[in-house]
Scaffold this motif. Structure first.
Motif, PDB file in Angstrom:
ATOM      1  N   UNK A   1       0.740  -1.303  -0.158  1.00  0.00           N
ATOM      2  CA  UNK A   1      -0.040   0.073  -0.001  1.00  0.00           C
ATOM      3  C   UNK A   1       0.985   1.447  -0.102  1.00  0.00           C
ATOM      4  N   UNK A   2       0.346   2.376  -0.661  1.00  0.00           N
ATOM      5  CA  UNK A   2       1.127   3.479  -0.721  1.00  0.00           C
ATOM      6  C   UNK A   2       0.140   4.591  -0.059  1.00  0.00           C
ATOM      7  N   UNK A   3       0.690   5.321   0.782  1.00  0.00           N
ATOM      8  CA  UNK A   3      -0.098   6.519   1.255  1.00  0.00           C
ATOM      9  C   UNK A   3       0.538   7.711   1.089  1.00  0.00           C
ATOM     10  N   UNK A   4      -0.162   8.715   0.453  1.00  0.00           N
ATOM     11  CA  UNK A   4       0.272  10.003  -0.014  1.00  0.00           C
ATOM     12  C   UNK A   4      -0.180  11.074   1.064  1.00  0.00           C
ATOM     13  N   UNK A   5       0.637  11.971   1.166  1.00  0.00           N
ATOM     14  CA  UNK A   5       0.359  13.172   1.892  1.00  0.00           C
ATOM     15  C   UNK A   5       0.968  14.453   1.291  1.00  0.00           C
ATOM     16  N   UNK A   6       0.404  15.663   1.917  1.00  0.00           N
ATOM     17  CA  UNK A   6       1.298  16.787   1.606  1.00  0.00           C
ATOM     18  C   UNK A   6       0.521  17.829   0.580  1.00  0.00           C
ATOM     19  N   UNK A   7      -0.603  17.388  -0.386  1.00  0.00           N
ATOM     20  CA  UNK A   7      -1.282  18.262  -1.229  1.00  0.00           C
ATOM     21  C   UNK A   7      -2.000  19.494  -0.438  1.00  0.00           C
ATOM     22  N   UNK A   8      -2.446  20.090  -1.316  1.00  0.00           N
ATOM     23  CA  UNK A   8      -3.180  21.412  -0.889  1.00  0.00           C
ATOM     24  C   UNK A   8      -3.338  22.351  -1.878  1.00  0.00           C
ATOM     25  N   UNK A   9      -3.929  23.576  -1.453  1.00  0.00           N
ATOM     26  CA  UNK A   9      -3.933  24.694  -2.067  1.00  0.00           C
ATOM     27  C   UNK A   9      -2.785  25.628  -1.826  1.00  0.00           C
ATOM     28  N   UNK A  10      -2.224  26.248  -3.024  1.00  0.00           N
ATOM     29  CA  UNK A  10      -1.223  26.985  -2.902  1.00  0.00           C
ATOM     30  C   UNK A  10      -1.290  28.163  -3.980  1.00  0.00           C
ATOM     31  N   UNK A  11      -0.839  29.458  -3.824  1.00  0.00           N
ATOM     32  CA  UNK A  11      -0.909  30.406  -4.897  1.00  0.00           C
ATOM     33  C   UNK A  11       0.276  30.339  -5.807  1.00  0.00           C
ATOM     34  N   UNK A  12       0.142  30.543  -7.044  1.00  0.00           N
ATOM     35  CA  UNK A  12       1.125  30.577  -7.995  1.00  0.00           C
ATOM     36  C   UNK A  12       2.300  31.114  -7.550  1.00  0.00           C
TER      37      UNK A  12
END
Length: 121
Positions: A3-14
């Motif tokens: 299994x692979x568990x991802x983290x760290x995404x989100x909303x960011x400005x250009x």
């Protein structure tokens, strides 16, 4: 099962930065290749970057110079440092790993569940 568990995404400005992480868990003998792919709405999944166990990397042209892939073999974890983000980087980012299972010595190819990255203009 690997299994692979991802983290760290989100909303960011250009122009901003994000760091994605992906940890592999399960009965793993070795991981040969780990990578990141992304899929924007209405588009096919595409390569972002890959890294092999020895450390050699491969980047899509759109990632070169802005993104850096790295891995910690001891932790079976791959990272993607994304700098100078653009609105066109908005997508679901998926982690991928290919290797060999322990005990059975069979090959595996696994995908994470995906993490959303949204870059606002």
């Amino acid at each position: 099962q690997v299994q692979l568990v991802e983290s760290g995404g989100g909303l960011v400005q250009a122009g901003g930065s994000l760091r994605l992480s992906c940890a592999a868990a399960g009965s793993i003998l070795r991981i040969n290749v780990m990578g990141w792919y992304r899929q924007a709405p209405g588009k096919q999944r595409e390569l972002v970057a890959t890294i092999i166990s020895g450390g050699s990397t491969n980047y899509a042209d759109s990632s070169k110079g802005r993104f850096t892939i790295s891995r910690d073999n001891a932790k079976n974890t791959v990272y993607l440092q994304m700098n100078s983000l653009k609105p066109e980087d908005t997508a679901v980012y998926y982690c991928n790993a290919e290797g060999v299972r322990a005990v059975t010595y069979t090959a595996f190819k696994s995908w994470g569940q995906g993490t959303q990255v949204t870059v606002s203009s």
